[in-house]
Design an enzyme around this catalytic site. Structure first.
Site, short mmCIF file in Angstrom:
data_model
loop_
_atom_site.label_atom_id
_atom_site.label_comp_id
_atom_site.label_asym_id
_atom_site.label_seq_id
_atom_site.Cartn_x
_atom_site.Cartn_y
_atom_site.Cartn_z
N HIS A 120 61.45 -2.84 32.71
CA HIS A 120 61.18 -1.52 33.31
C HIS A 120 60.56 -0.55 32.29
O HIS A 120 60.74 0.65 32.40
CB HIS A 120 62.45 -0.89 33.88
CG HIS A 120 63.27 -1.83 34.71
ND1 HIS A 120 63.05 -2.03 36.05
CD2 HIS A 120 64.28 -2.68 34.37
CE1 HIS A 120 63.91 -2.93 36.50
NE2 HIS A 120 64.66 -3.35 35.51
N GLU A 178 40.80 -1.11 27.55
CA GLU A 178 40.67 -0.43 28.85
C GLU A 178 39.57 -1.06 29.70
O GLU A 178 39.72 -1.25 30.90
CB GLU A 178 40.36 1.06 28.65
CG GLU A 178 41.57 1.83 28.11
CD GLU A 178 41.25 3.26 27.69
OE1 GLU A 178 40.20 3.79 28.12
OE2 GLU A 178 42.04 3.83 26.93
N GLN A 195 24.15 -19.02 49.93
CA GLN A 195 23.36 -18.52 48.81
C GLN A 195 24.07 -17.33 48.15
O GLN A 195 23.83 -17.03 46.98
CB GLN A 195 21.98 -18.09 49.34
CG GLN A 195 21.04 -17.57 48.32
CD GLN A 195 19.62 -17.48 48.86
OE1 GLN A 195 18.98 -18.50 49.07
NE2 GLN A 195 19.14 -16.28 49.09
N1 ARG Z 1 18.65 -20.81 47.73
C1 ARG Z 1 19.46 -21.66 48.55
C2 ARG Z 1 20.96 -21.48 48.17
O1 ARG Z 1 21.21 -20.92 47.16
C3 ARG Z 1 19.06 -23.07 48.33
C4 ARG Z 1 19.30 -23.96 49.49
C5 ARG Z 1 18.33 -23.71 50.53
N2 ARG Z 1 18.48 -24.60 51.62
C6 ARG Z 1 18.01 -24.29 52.83
N3 ARG Z 1 18.19 -25.15 53.74
N4 ARG Z 1 17.39 -23.17 53.05
O2 ARG Z 1 21.83 -21.84 48.88
#
Ligand code: ARG
Length: 469
Positions: free
Chosen positions: A156, A290, A322
């Site tokens: 504590h 920090e 993505q």
């Molecule tokens: N830039 C895409 C990603 O990062 C690559 C894969 C793309 N594949 C597709 N079917 N459009 O996921």
């Protein structure tokens, strides 16, 4: 606009759509992994008779040239390509002609990006482990040198019982050791190769997935081509491990900040790792600690972000995925720099042994031991607790400590006290008699330090093996 598709389209992609869709600005950091995967793929294609030896040699030469040129700054990855996969293939075809167009045989960007991310993550798991190993070395060094540096332990945030700096640092050693073990665990589970899964349903080409996977040091190929392209579990596990590392670093930072305060003065942060104030000349601020504490939020954010991104995605690949990259890259960079900076600060910090010891002497940290003294002389623990409670109150009124009272004063509160009580409740006794496994007493600590030395030895042998690979 350079993209790998277009045959099916009659209209032009809107520039805004193109920009929104493109990932080159951030996936360019996968260029080495992309090329490594392509080389393995091509070696396998030729071995299976899908490419000729000549085509293979020319593609590998082209890919190696691209990698060297990017690394040495002769070729830059620019925004005119949709993603890193398009960039590599386009430049390859530009450089070697027709053979370049055969690179993508039996492959989709879905299994390609799954592989690239896995190779990148696998490498970073090792890099973060190495940062942790260095921090563990620092901690163990501090532990070895501070077996008899007495300090108060807190519950504590109130002084509770005395302990040693070695013991306190040992608690962090255990935390970061678990972090290492967690990473090793993730590595083992993730080390299966998705390449050869195609868009999601495999391919009719006779690919040898076992061979490709062994070329890249994987345990074997993944066993479901649909899962292979849709899986980011390993990245979520990694981000969870990174979040835990940050939680540990943040708690540690908080303690450093408290210990560095004017009220505590347990530590002095080296000038190289602290900063001043633009207005208050007397200030020396613990900014690194920090900032580490502050950056914890963004690493947790990355974990929550990816978990949320993945939660509604139907099988198999969807473009949502993505979104794994920017947050993951940021979290990885953040954790590595926090570990390195924190280690720098910790390895140069000065512990004020005297202040710590004096602090342990005040605040009744020996009250438990005083009660135990009575218990050892047949006073029931509840009664002993009550007696010492009254003793503490008496001391508070007199502004003194239990061990500073005369034997007469002690006897007034309980006749059981004898002259040997002073020895029994001295700071040294309180700490050194605590010899259960994991406790701060010297022999108990030495035993733990020995085990942790072994752990670090095995870990650095491991690291050397990984570096040679
Ligand atoms: N830039 C895409 C990603 O990062 C690559 C894969 C793309 N594949 C597709 N079917 N459009 O996921």
């Amino acid at each position: 606009m350079a993209q790998l598709w277009g045959g099916r389209f009659t209209g032009k992609t809107d520039q805004m759509v193109y920009d929104f869709n493109a990932s080159i600005t951030f996936d360019k950091r996968l260029f080495k992994q992309d090329i490594e995967g392509s080389i393995a793929h091509v070696i396998m294609l030729a071995r299976q008779g899908i490419l000729t030896g000549g085509e293979k040699d020319s593609i590998i030469k082209g890919l190696t040239g691209i990698r060297n040129d990017v690394e040495e700054g002769r070729l830059s990855i620019t925004g005119e390509y949709e993603d890193i996969h398009s960039f590599v293939e386009a430049v390859l075809t530009e450089r070697i002609g027709e053979a370049g167009k055969k690179l993508h045989t039996g492959r989709s960007r879905n299994d390609q990006v799954a592989l690239d991310m896995k190779l990148y993550t696998r490498l970073e798991v090792l890099n973060v482990t190495e940062c942790l190993r260095e921090l563990l070395e620092t901690l163990l060094r501090i532990m070895e040198g501070n077996l008899a540096t007495y300090m108060p332990g807190f519950t504590h945030l109130q002084k509770a019982q005395p302990t040693t700096l070695a013991h306190h640092m040992g608690a962090y050693f255990e935390m970061f050791k678990r972090d290492v073990l967690r990473l090793q665990d993730i590595y083992k589970r993730m080390n299966y190769c998705p390449l050869g899964s195609g868009a999601f349903a495999g391919t009719t080409y006779p690919l040898d997935r076992d061979y490709t996977s062994s070329l890249m040091g994987f345990e074997g190929p993944t066993l479901n081509s649909m899962d292979s392209v849709a899986d980011r579990d390993y990245l979520i596990e990694f981000l969870a491990a990174l979040s835990t590392i940050m939680m540990h670093l943040s708690r540690f930072s908080e303690e450093i900040i408290i210990w560095n305060s004017n009220e505590y003065r347990f530590v002095e942060i080296d000038d190289g790792f602290s900063t001043g104030s633009s207005i208050m000349p007397q200030k020396k601020n613990p900014d690194i600690a920090e900032l580490v504490r502050g950056k914890t939020g963004r690493v947790y954010g990355a974990l929550m972000s990816l978990l949320t991104t993945m939660k509604g995605i139907p099988l198999a690949y969807n473009k949502d995925m993505q979104e794994d990259k920017e947050v993951a890259f940021d979290a990885i960079d953040t954790v590595k720099s926090c570990l390195i900076l924190f280690n720098g600060m910790l390895s140069t910090i000065r512990f004020n042994h005297k202040v710590m010891e004096q602090s342990a002497m005040r605040g009744f940290t020996n009250a438990t031991d005083a009660a135990d003294y009575l218990v050892n002389r047949s006073v029931p623990f509840r009664d002993a607790h009550e007696i010492i409670g009254r003793l503490v109150l008496y001391c508070l009124e007199k502004n003194t400590s239990i061990d500073a009272l005369s034997l007469e004063e002690l006897k007034e509160i309980s006749p059981v006290f004898e002259a040997d009580v002073y020895e029994a409740i001295s700071l040294k006794t309180c700490v050194e008699k605590r010899l259960t496994v994991g406790a701060p007493g010297r022999e108990a600590m030495e035993d733990v330090i020995g085990k942790n030395r072994e752990f670090l030895k095995a870990l650095s042998e491991d690291t050397n093996v990984n570096n040679e690979e």
